[in-house]
Scaffold this active site. Structure first.
Site, PDB file in Angstrom:
ATOM      1  N   SER A 220       4.047   1.186  12.893  1.00  0.00           N
ATOM      2  CA  SER A 220       4.528   0.117  12.013  1.00  0.00           C
ATOM      3  C   SER A 220       5.933  -0.256  12.443  1.00  0.00           C
ATOM      4  O   SER A 220       6.842   0.569  12.406  1.00  0.00           O
ATOM      5  CB  SER A 220       4.544   0.569  10.548  1.00  0.00           C
ATOM      6  OG  SER A 220       5.186  -0.392   9.749  1.00  0.00           O
TER       7      SER A 220
ATOM      8  N   GLY B 133       2.069  -4.237   9.539  1.00  0.00           N
ATOM      9  CA  GLY B 133       3.431  -4.728   9.473  1.00  0.00           C
ATOM     10  C   GLY B 133       4.312  -4.001   8.491  1.00  0.00           C
ATOM     11  O   GLY B 133       5.473  -4.371   8.326  1.00  0.00           O
ATOM     12  N   ASP B 134       3.786  -2.968   7.815  1.00  0.00           N
ATOM     13  CA  ASP B 134       4.604  -2.219   6.861  1.00  0.00           C
ATOM     14  C   ASP B 134       4.089  -0.788   6.798  1.00  0.00           C
ATOM     15  O   ASP B 134       3.373  -0.357   7.706  1.00  0.00           O
ATOM     16  CB  ASP B 134       4.586  -2.898   5.490  1.00  0.00           C
ATOM     17  CG  ASP B 134       5.878  -2.687   4.700  1.00  0.00           C
ATOM     18  OD1 ASP B 134       6.525  -1.639   4.891  1.00  0.00           O
ATOM     19  OD2 ASP B 134       6.243  -3.562   3.907  1.00  0.00           O
ATOM     20  N   ASP B 135       4.415  -0.055   5.722  1.00  0.00           N
ATOM     21  CA  ASP B 135       4.079   1.367   5.646  1.00  0.00           C
ATOM     22  C   ASP B 135       2.587   1.598   5.875  1.00  0.00           C
ATOM     23  O   ASP B 135       1.737   0.871   5.362  1.00  0.00           O
ATOM     24  CB  ASP B 135       4.460   1.929   4.279  1.00  0.00           C
ATOM     25  CG  ASP B 135       5.954   1.814   3.991  1.00  0.00           C
ATOM     26  OD1 ASP B 135       6.750   1.988   4.936  1.00  0.00           O
ATOM     27  OD2 ASP B 135       6.305   1.552   2.835  1.00  0.00           O
TER      28      ASP B 135
END
Length: 487
Positions: A301, A268-270
């Site tokens: 992502s 859900g992110d980097d």
């Protein structure tokens, strides 16, 4: 078959391929297979060599010898703690291995020791407890001054280590599952009492190897080496729902001599983000991240980037070399994040051989990322962003080619772009630049006017040969890490 077939063969060699069966994965392979070879002449020399084996341990025990039950229900925290306490007696005798056999092993947080191999069977799953009381409260990181999400203390990671030497976390592609959904709900509902825990965090440690495993559903950042030296991460899969908050993949933080290779990450992110502390705390602690090699990374992502630096970079980030990066269905391909008040620097960054498919921003440098730990930061502590080379990038279905935004009174310099071909969805969505200087060559669509044409003397652009001093003899193998850890 072109680049798509070559890349598929590369990743089928890694363990964890069985976890890549999403429709998006096969869609991007199909696209890459049909677009032909991107404009790369050849891969650049890279400093990480393929490891032949891990550390051999003369002593080994199974977690079952300490009363653990792999039924997915019994809490095994004490069994892990007791096993590791017992194995500590072998630390001066070549170290030891803790083997986790097939089964579902529910546990709270436990701490590793030096000269230890934690090895998981291919059908072993270590499961994080969903009871927050099984995740102890610990002090905030000194380079952050507080918990990353809330002031004060924070939860300890599921697998934790402090001041260790020679640690291996590996297996036959077993799984470590943080069961993070309950933490994501608390975050989304603003009901957290402390900053969420990482899945794996190792602090002040040297000679670390993490390989051949799948990591799932971290409550917060997944793998977080912080204040570490000689870290080798290879052939791992990291998975979390694309809407899970802040589930970064791998976050080298104030760490040096880090090698990351052959990983699939969907979070859900980097996917990979390099950090070094937050505002006045990171400036004061002054532990930079440097000598970091990243190679053969594939993933997506929805709200993050494939390769990112910052935004917490106040201790400085330098000598980063990333290549063979394949990002699809993502918000950013490559991103550098910083802000007035950060101080520190990002320099000597070299990123090459990148494939982007269905990415909103191919390249982004954001000088006003915002968010500060408290009101005590110095707004005049401006970051130094310099010597950034990005080349050999090929993109399909890109919404915005580049958004490069420095800070007024703080020009981001020596930004070099070359051999970049991006298929953007609109002629109005090309390059937007402000407060940057540098050079560009063979960039399509044409880069912004602030980036001049590279002169015949190409030395104006940073190359890793200029400064990179990764590892003794350029050898980034597991055996070299173990040797260095024992010095």
């Amino acid at each position: 078959m072109g680049v798509g077939g070559s890349f598929l063969r590369l990743h089928l060699r890694g363990q964890g391929i069985c976890h890549m069966r999403s429709a998006s994965f096969f869609l991007v392979l199909l696209v890459l297979a049909t677009i032909g070879k991107p404009p790369w002449a050849a891969a650049h020399n890279f400093h990480c060599k393929h490891p032949s084996s891990g550390a051999d341990r003369p002593h080994s025990v199974s977690i079952t010898e300490f009363g653990a039950v792999g039924d997915g229900v019994t809490l095994n925290t004490k069994a892990f703690q007791n096993a590791i306490f017992y194995l500590n007696s072998f630390s001066d005798k070549g170290g030891a291995q803790l083997f986790v056999p097939a089964g579902k092993w529910l546990t709270g947080s436990f701490s590793l020791i030096s000269h230890l191999t934690l090895s998981l069977d291919k059908d072993a799953i270590i499961i994080g407890s969903m009871d927050p009381y099984d995740w102890p409260i610990i002090e905030p990181l000194p380079s952050y001054g507080r918990g990353r999400e809330l002031a004060g203390e924070r939860h300890q990671s599921l697998i934790y280590g402090y001041n260790l030497t020679d640690v291996v976390i590996t297996g036959g592609n077993g799984t470590i599952d943080g069961q993070g959904s309950i933490w994501w709900n608390w975050f989304n509902n603003n009901t957290l009492n402390h900053t969420r825990p990482h899945l794996v965090e190792l602090m002040y440690s040297t000679g670390l190897v993490i390989s051949n495993l799948t990591f799932k559903n971290s409550p917060f950042w997944t793998i977080h080496p912080v204040y570490c030296n000689y870290v080798f991460i290879q052939n791992i899969t990291i998975l979390a729902p694309l809407d899970s908050p802040n589930t970064d993949g791998i976050d080298p933080d104030s760490s040096t001599n880090v090698c990351i290779k052959d990983c699939y990450i969907s979070t859900g992110d980097d996917l990979i983000v390099i950090k070094s502390g937050w505002d006045e705390y990171g400036i004061s602690f002054a532990h930079p991240s440097s000598n970091i090699s990243i190679k053969s990374i594939f993933g997506e992502s929805r709200s993050g980037a494939g390769i990112a630096i910052g935004s917490e970079m106040s201790g400085g980030v330098s000598e980063v070399h990333a290549e063979e990066i394949h990002i699809f269905n993502s918000l950013h391909g490559i991103q550098i994040k910083t802000s007035p008040g950060r101080g520190g620097y990002v320099r000597n960054i070299y990123i090459s051989n990148v494939i982007l498919t269905n990415v909103e921003y191919a390249i982004r440098i954001n000088g006003r990322y915002g968010e500060h730990p408290d009101d005590y930061y110095d707004p005049y502590a401006l970051p130094d962003i310099n010597n950034i080379t990005i080349k050999d990038v090929y993109g399909v279905n890109i919404s915005v080619a580049g958004l490069l935004e420095g800070i007024e009174g703080d020009i981001f310099g020596q930004i070099c772009l070359s051999d970049i071909s991006l298929n953007v969805t609109s002629e109005d969505s090309t390059w937007n630049c402000s407060y940057v200087e540098g050079y560009s060559y063979l960039v399509s669509p044409n880069s912004c006017q602030l980036l001049q044409k590279i002169p015949n003397d190409s030395s104006v652009c940073y190359s890793p040969a200029d400064n990179l001093t990764l590892y003794s003899g350029g050898n980034c193998s597991i055996s070299s890490y173990v040797t260095l850890a024992s010095l």
